[in-house]
Design a protein around this motif. Structure first.
Motif, mmCIF file in Angstrom:
data_model
loop_
_atom_site.group_PDB
_atom_site.id
_atom_site.type_symbol
_atom_site.label_atom_id
_atom_site.label_comp_id
_atom_site.label_asym_id
_atom_site.label_seq_id
_atom_site.Cartn_x
_atom_site.Cartn_y
_atom_site.Cartn_z
ATOM 1 N N UNK A 102 0.920 -1.119 -0.036
ATOM 2 C CA UNK A 102 -0.039 -0.089 -0.099
ATOM 3 C C UNK A 102 0.784 1.231 0.064
ATOM 4 N N UNK A 103 2.145 1.160 0.457
ATOM 5 C CA UNK A 103 3.065 2.310 0.476
ATOM 6 C C UNK A 103 3.638 2.512 -0.720
ATOM 7 N N UNK A 104 3.506 1.576 -1.658
ATOM 8 C CA UNK A 104 4.228 1.645 -3.041
ATOM 9 C C UNK A 104 5.342 0.796 -3.361
ATOM 10 N N UNK A 105 5.637 -0.216 -2.308
ATOM 11 C CA UNK A 105 6.646 -1.041 -2.486
ATOM 12 C C UNK A 105 5.922 -2.493 -3.376
ATOM 13 N N UNK A 106 6.968 -3.180 -3.996
ATOM 14 C CA UNK A 106 6.620 -4.412 -4.862
ATOM 15 C C UNK A 106 5.988 -4.248 -6.014
ATOM 16 N N UNK A 107 6.349 -3.157 -6.807
ATOM 17 C CA UNK A 107 6.106 -3.074 -8.167
ATOM 18 C C UNK A 107 7.038 -3.227 -9.224
ATOM 19 N N UNK A 108 6.778 -3.980 -10.026
ATOM 20 C CA UNK A 108 7.839 -4.373 -11.067
ATOM 21 C C UNK A 108 7.310 -4.408 -12.335
ATOM 22 N N UNK A 109 7.570 -3.389 -13.239
ATOM 23 C CA UNK A 109 6.860 -3.174 -14.376
ATOM 24 C C UNK A 109 5.406 -3.078 -14.460
ATOM 25 N N UNK A 110 4.840 -4.199 -15.225
ATOM 26 C CA UNK A 110 3.090 -4.351 -14.930
ATOM 27 C C UNK A 110 2.751 -5.230 -13.972
ATOM 28 N N UNK A 111 3.576 -5.501 -13.002
ATOM 29 C CA UNK A 111 3.269 -6.214 -11.874
ATOM 30 C C UNK A 111 3.283 -5.683 -10.374
ATOM 31 N N UNK B 295 11.312 -4.738 -3.590
ATOM 32 C CA UNK B 295 12.060 -3.619 -4.239
ATOM 33 C C UNK B 295 10.889 -2.290 -4.059
ATOM 34 N N UNK B 296 11.439 -1.415 -4.161
ATOM 35 C CA UNK B 296 10.612 -0.028 -4.181
ATOM 36 C C UNK B 296 11.418 1.214 -5.021
ATOM 37 N N UNK B 297 10.859 2.127 -5.555
ATOM 38 C CA UNK B 297 11.349 3.103 -5.999
ATOM 39 C C UNK B 297 11.966 4.270 -4.906
ATOM 40 N N UNK B 298 13.032 4.822 -5.182
ATOM 41 C CA UNK B 298 13.633 5.634 -4.175
ATOM 42 C C UNK B 298 12.683 6.713 -3.743
ATOM 43 N N UNK B 299 11.849 7.285 -4.446
ATOM 44 C CA UNK B 299 10.976 8.563 -4.077
ATOM 45 C C UNK B 299 10.168 8.006 -3.054
ATOM 46 N N UNK B 300 9.901 6.514 -2.973
ATOM 47 C CA UNK B 300 8.830 6.016 -2.064
ATOM 48 C C UNK B 300 9.573 5.584 -0.514
ATOM 49 N N UNK B 301 10.789 5.725 -0.373
ATOM 50 C CA UNK B 301 11.239 5.371 0.677
ATOM 51 C C UNK B 301 10.937 5.817 1.956
ATOM 52 N N UNK B 302 10.510 7.126 2.239
ATOM 53 C CA UNK B 302 10.003 7.435 3.301
ATOM 54 C C UNK B 302 8.534 6.814 3.624
ATOM 55 N N UNK B 303 7.664 6.689 2.761
ATOM 56 C CA UNK B 303 6.479 5.893 2.673
ATOM 57 C C UNK B 303 6.570 4.530 3.135
ATOM 58 N N UNK B 304 7.545 4.111 2.606
ATOM 59 C CA UNK B 304 7.684 2.531 2.876
ATOM 60 C C UNK B 304 8.436 2.284 4.237
ATOM 61 N N UNK B 305 9.213 3.104 4.674
ATOM 62 C CA UNK B 305 9.660 2.626 6.144
ATOM 63 C C UNK B 305 8.745 3.196 6.985
ATOM 64 N N UNK B 306 7.872 4.122 6.699
ATOM 65 C CA UNK B 306 6.827 4.445 7.692
ATOM 66 C C UNK B 306 5.717 3.347 7.908
#
Length: 364
Positions: free
Chosen positions: A153-162, A202-213
């Motif tokens: 939900x925080x944006x982690x775990x997206x790879x291409x179309x998955x 994995x996650x995009x670097x822009x989402x690091x704060x949200x992912x850790x939160x």
């Protein structure tokens, strides 16, 4: 709504850490806590644009190009940059720039060029490096799904179309809590062994704060064990330029005439025609000479960009056609893109498309 709330919305679309290291993006002038009366969206922030903002009662200018690019040692009104800054401050107008943060966005500047030219099956030309990170964390077995769902939900775990991509292995974790701890499982002063799972995601670097939160809020332990590393994998969703396909092949001259019309170009400088049909096109808004080698490797037959110097046209080497249609022309639709985005996000707010034509280049 305050300036910070608007810029947060913009950064959801084009995170500032996608910008190139040389760039100057974000809030350049003004107080982030100022109440916004209206937003004026422009390609460049010139004096006439600030005047337009004053007339339209807009105290936030969202600009593609940064008016402050190099450091200012004095602000005396000696040049157009200093005069813009002075006028904006005098009228309490904030200026926000997006520039290469939007260039590197998959739905940004180059996507808009592809849309105008009718290209399909588009992909990033030069993927940005060091934008994918991997989180490894250790969780008790009964918390696996709760934590993974929070990370997704925080944006982690997206790879291409998955989406919802992760890898989990099980093992045994151990720890000993000291007298200041309050362990969820185990006892103070005793080594505790717990069946745990290692989650890799994995996650995009822009989402690091949200992912850790999300990790800290969903994890049951008092102290969360985790590691973050930057991967060398290419990010297919972030980067400079795009490559796309035409709906039907076209002759080189016919295609450039089409580009000239669609992009309202007053003239096109190009390398020699090669007698090929154009089926695959590379585009890059703004100065694009640095991407010529990438274009040759992409399989495109033609490269639409700007600011190509005399000797850089030689780099075509009879492998591609290089076409310089003008800097302003490649980026002119960017402000429309931003107005459309902001209007959808804050539909009941005064958002204006600047009517100022800021192209400094004229043709006889």
């Amino acid at each position: 709504m305050i300036v910070k709330e608007v810029t947060t919305i913009l950064e959801e679309f084009a995170p500032l850490n996608y910008a190139e290291s040389f760039d100057n993006v974000g809030l350049l002038v003004g107080d982030k806590n100022t109440d916004v009366t209206g937003i004026l969206v422009t390609l460049d922030t010139l004096e006439e644009v600030v005047e337009e903002a004053i007339t339209k009662k807009c105290n936030l200018i969202v600009s593609f190009h940064p008016i402050i690019f190099k450091g200012l040692k004095k602000i005396t009104g000696a040049n157009y940059v200093e005069r813009v800054v002075i006028k904006a401050i005098q009228h309490n107008i904030a200026i926000y720039s997006m520039h290469t943060a939007l260039d590197n966005n998959q739905a940004g500047v180059n996507a808009k060029i592809c849309e105008v030219l009718g290209l399909k099956n588009t992909k990033i030309l030069i993927p940005q490096k060091d934008t994918i990170k991997k989180l490894t964390t250790y969780v008790p077995i009964n918390a696996i799904e709760t934590i993974k769902e929070a990370l997704y939900n925080a944006g982690a775990g997206s790879i291409g179309n998955y989406s919802n991509c992760s890898f989990t292995t099980e093992g045994t974790g151990s720890y000993k809590a000291n007298e200041n701890a309050n362990p969820v499982l185990g006892e103070v002063g005793k080594t505790h062994y717990e069946k745990e799972a290692q989650i890799n995601i994995t996650f995009s670097k822009s989402k690091e704060e949200k992912v850790l939160d999300a990790l800290f809020k969903s994890h049951p332990y008092e102290e969360v064990a985790y590691e973050i590393i930057t991967l060398e994998n290419k990010n297919q969703n972030i980067g400079m330029g795009m490559v796309g396909e035409l709906k039907a092949p076209a002759k080189e001259k016919d295609f450039l005439n089409f580009v000239k019309k669609q992009m309202s170009a007053s003239g096109i400088r190009h390398s020699k025609f090669l007698g090929n049909n154009i089926s695959k096109v590379a585009v890059l808004g703004g100065s694009g000479a640095f991407a010529i080698n990438a274009v040759k490797q992409s399989g495109a037959q033609i490269f639409i960009s700007s600011d190509i110097k005399y000797h850089e046209f030689y780099q075509a080497e009879s492998k591609i056609v290089i076409a310089d249609i003008g800097h302003y022309e490649t980026e002119q639709f960017t402000k429309n893109l931003l107005v459309d985005y902001l209007t959808k996000k804050i539909p009941n707010f005064a958002i204006h498309l600047s009517e100022s034509i800021t192209n400094p280049i004229k043709y006889l």
